[in-house]
Design a protein around this motif. Structure first.
Motif, short mmCIF file in Angstrom:
data_model
loop_
_atom_site.label_atom_id
_atom_site.label_comp_id
_atom_site.label_asym_id
_atom_site.label_seq_id
_atom_site.Cartn_x
_atom_site.Cartn_y
_atom_site.Cartn_z
N VAL A 74 11.67 -0.18 -1.05
CA VAL A 74 12.96 -0.42 -1.72
C VAL A 74 13.04 -1.87 -2.19
O VAL A 74 13.42 -2.16 -3.32
CB VAL A 74 14.13 -0.09 -0.77
CG1 VAL A 74 15.45 -0.59 -1.35
CG2 VAL A 74 14.20 1.40 -0.49
N ALA A 75 12.69 -2.80 -1.30
CA ALA A 75 12.77 -4.23 -1.62
C ALA A 75 11.75 -4.64 -2.67
O ALA A 75 12.03 -5.50 -3.51
CB ALA A 75 12.60 -5.06 -0.35
N ILE A 76 10.55 -4.04 -2.63
CA ILE A 76 9.55 -4.36 -3.65
C ILE A 76 10.10 -4.05 -5.04
O ILE A 76 10.01 -4.87 -5.97
CB ILE A 76 8.25 -3.57 -3.39
CG1 ILE A 76 7.49 -4.20 -2.23
CG2 ILE A 76 7.38 -3.52 -4.65
CD1 ILE A 76 6.17 -3.56 -1.93
N GLU A 77 10.72 -2.89 -5.19
CA GLU A 77 11.27 -2.51 -6.49
C GLU A 77 12.44 -3.39 -6.89
O GLU A 77 12.58 -3.76 -8.07
CB GLU A 77 11.69 -1.04 -6.46
CG GLU A 77 10.52 -0.08 -6.32
CD GLU A 77 10.94 1.37 -6.23
OE1 GLU A 77 10.06 2.23 -6.05
OE2 GLU A 77 12.15 1.66 -6.33
N MET A 78 13.27 -3.76 -5.94
CA MET A 78 14.43 -4.61 -6.26
C MET A 78 13.99 -5.97 -6.77
O MET A 78 14.54 -6.49 -7.75
CB MET A 78 15.32 -4.76 -5.03
CG MET A 78 16.01 -3.47 -4.61
SD MET A 78 17.03 -3.64 -3.13
CE MET A 78 18.49 -4.42 -3.81
N LEU A 79 12.99 -6.56 -6.12
CA LEU A 79 12.54 -7.89 -6.55
C LEU A 79 11.73 -7.82 -7.84
O LEU A 79 11.72 -8.79 -8.61
CB LEU A 79 11.72 -8.55 -5.44
CG LEU A 79 12.52 -8.91 -4.17
CD1 LEU A 79 11.61 -9.56 -3.13
CD2 LEU A 79 13.68 -9.85 -4.52
N GLU A 80 11.06 -6.71 -8.10
CA GLU A 80 10.40 -6.55 -9.39
C GLU A 80 11.43 -6.48 -10.52
O GLU A 80 11.23 -7.06 -11.59
CB GLU A 80 9.55 -5.27 -9.39
CG GLU A 80 8.26 -5.38 -8.61
CD GLU A 80 7.46 -4.08 -8.60
OE1 GLU A 80 6.31 -4.11 -8.11
OE2 GLU A 80 7.98 -3.04 -9.07
N ALA A 122 0.83 -1.21 0.00
CA ALA A 122 0.00 0.00 0.00
C ALA A 122 0.87 1.25 0.00
O ALA A 122 0.56 2.25 -0.68
CB ALA A 122 -0.93 -0.01 1.22
N ALA A 123 1.96 1.20 0.75
CA ALA A 123 2.88 2.34 0.78
C ALA A 123 3.46 2.60 -0.61
O ALA A 123 3.58 3.74 -1.05
CB ALA A 123 4.01 2.08 1.78
N HIS A 124 3.78 1.51 -1.32
CA HIS A 124 4.37 1.68 -2.65
C HIS A 124 3.36 2.31 -3.61
O HIS A 124 3.72 3.21 -4.40
CB HIS A 124 4.85 0.33 -3.19
CG HIS A 124 5.77 0.46 -4.37
ND1 HIS A 124 5.57 -0.19 -5.55
CD2 HIS A 124 6.90 1.21 -4.52
CE1 HIS A 124 6.54 0.14 -6.40
NE2 HIS A 124 7.36 0.98 -5.80
N MET A 125 2.12 1.88 -3.54
CA MET A 125 1.08 2.48 -4.37
C MET A 125 0.92 3.97 -4.04
O MET A 125 0.69 4.81 -4.92
CB MET A 125 -0.25 1.76 -4.15
CG MET A 125 -0.28 0.33 -4.67
SD MET A 125 -0.18 0.25 -6.48
CE MET A 125 -1.78 0.95 -6.91
N ARG A 126 1.09 4.30 -2.77
CA ARG A 126 0.88 5.66 -2.29
C ARG A 126 1.99 6.61 -2.75
O ARG A 126 1.72 7.74 -3.13
CB ARG A 126 0.83 5.60 -0.75
CG ARG A 126 0.03 6.68 -0.07
CD ARG A 126 -0.03 6.39 1.43
NE ARG A 126 -1.05 5.41 1.77
CZ ARG A 126 -0.83 4.30 2.47
NH1 ARG A 126 0.38 4.01 2.92
NH2 ARG A 126 -1.82 3.47 2.71
#
Length: 413
Positions: A169-175, A20-24
């Motif tokens: 940060v980790a969401i983007e790295m794994l994407e 949710a934070a990433h979407m925000r």
């Protein structure tokens, strides 16, 4: 440390919170690249991917948690404004996004904060208050102002909203690099690693999470391992020089993080220098901690596919220059030699001929006739010089000694 037996413990930040934070926040921050470093991979024996968070507008990942917190404030809280105690990246990240959103911000800093940091934070629209001689005193004053003025205090790490933001940060790295199987992440207060570990545990496959602290400030290491090592000293990694980690983050690290390693000041200096020379990117000491760990603990990480966050790039230019020059000295490309000479005409000329014959560039000379334990007719000559590499320096030393000169290399610590 993390274990399968603890998997059902409920923590204050979930993967849903991070998503949710990433979407925000994603449309208001820089989607920094995650790129392989083939040279650093060869040097460390691992496959190394770097996340360039030093490319954020304020040059640090701290914007993420600050923005996620600001975007969840009520209209009333926005109107009254936010406050924080920080002399670093949190101050700038919070001030920048608060100003962008039209939210008043106050940052309390110790009175001894370098002027450049005060000016940078004011440049982002914050009202800077200088109070106390230590961070603890500044933080206590921020809490007083919070109560008096109705501000919302935004903690630099011990807040679920901040932790969730840092985890993006980790969401983007794994994407970008789904094959990463180990995160090596700096630990100061623990906000970044808590958020990243939350993402790692929800990945549906094993992803190890290892934290990194400076040897001079092993606060989270002490908390998790029950040790009592001192937390003090002048560390290059001032961004993670935290004496007391957070209560929330300590619980999350204990539950989710697999290991914590410590790195020396020398490893931090080498990592800062390597990142500039190899990747052509400027990082602060804390930002280089992950690479420092890979180099100092090669056997621990060899063969793995590793994601390393370059979490910040705010380093004083003079300090960066010192780090680079010290690295040149350690690698043998710059040296200071102490040569014993007789105080007579032609002595300097004769020794300079040897430098010329070896094609060594002399940068600086210093004679010492008085403050020395040599006889009155002797003198000590310090020569700062530039060589191609350690082998070239060794040839110069051999030539000086062959010519009868008593020569000593002035080593760095």
């Amino acid at each position: 440390m993390a274990s399968a037996a603890k998997a059902q413990v409920t923590l204050p930040v979930s993967i849903e919170d991070v998503r949710a934070a990433h979407m925000r926040i994603r449309d208001s921050i820089v989607r920094t690249p995650t790129l392989i470093s083939r040279t650093l991979s060869a040097l460390t024996g691992a496959t190394v991917y770097l996340k360039f968070e030093n490319l954020q507008f304020t040059a640090a990942y701290k914007e993420r948690g600050a923005l996620n917190t600001l975007l969840q404030l009520s209209d009333d809280a926005r109107g009254k404004g936010v406050i924080a105690a920080s002399a670093g990246n949190h101050a700038q990240g919070l001030a920048y996004h608060a100003n962008r959103l039209g939210i008043p911000s106050t940052i309390v800093m110790p009175r001894n904060t370098p002027t450049v940091k005060v000016v940078q934070t004011e440049g982002h629209g914050a009202n800077v208050v200088l109070e106390g001689d230590t961070f603890d005193a500044a933080s206590a004053h921020a809490r007083v102002l919070e109560a008096e003025c109705g501000y919302t205090f935004v903690h630099p790490f011990d807040d679920p909203r901040v932790i969730a933001g840092q985890g993006t940060v980790a969401i983007e790295m794994l994407e970008d690099v789904p094959e990463i199987d180990l995160f090596v992440t700096p630990i100061g207060g623990g906000g970044l690693i808590s958020g990243m570990a939350t993402v790692a545990r929800a990945a549906g496959r094993p992803i190890e999470v290892v934290g990194v602290e400076a040897e001079l400030f092993p606060s989270m290491y002490n908390r998790i391992n029950g040790t009592d090592m001192a937390c003090a000293g002048d560390t290059l990694a001032e961004g993670i020089a935290v004496k007391e980690p957070g209560a929330i983050t300590s619980a999350m690290v204990a539950e989710l993080v697999d290991d914590i390693v410590l790195v020396s000041e020398r490893s931090l200096e080498e990592a800062v220098s390597l990142l500039l020379q190899i990747e052509k990117t400027v990082v602060e000491g804390a930002g280089a901690a992950g690479l420092a760990a890979l180099m100092q603990h090669r056997e621990r990480f060899a063969g793995r596919t590793i994601g390393v966050v370059l979490c910040g790039g705010n380093i004083d230019p003079r300090l960066l220059a010192y780090v680079l020059l010290r690295d040149l000295a350690r690698s043998g490309r710059m040296a200071r030699l102490r040569i014993r000479l007789q105080d007579q005409p032609g002595a300097l000329y004769n020794v300079a001929r040897i430098f010329d014959a070896q094609r060594v560039n002399i940068l600086e000379l210093a004679h010492q006739r008085i403050f020395t334990n040599l006889p009155a007719k002797g003198l000590s000559l310090d020569v700062e010089c530039e060589t191609r590499d350690r082998a070239h320096l060794d040839r110069l030393l051999a030539a000086l000694q062959a010519a009868g000169y008593e020569t000593r290399l002035v080593e760095l610590a």
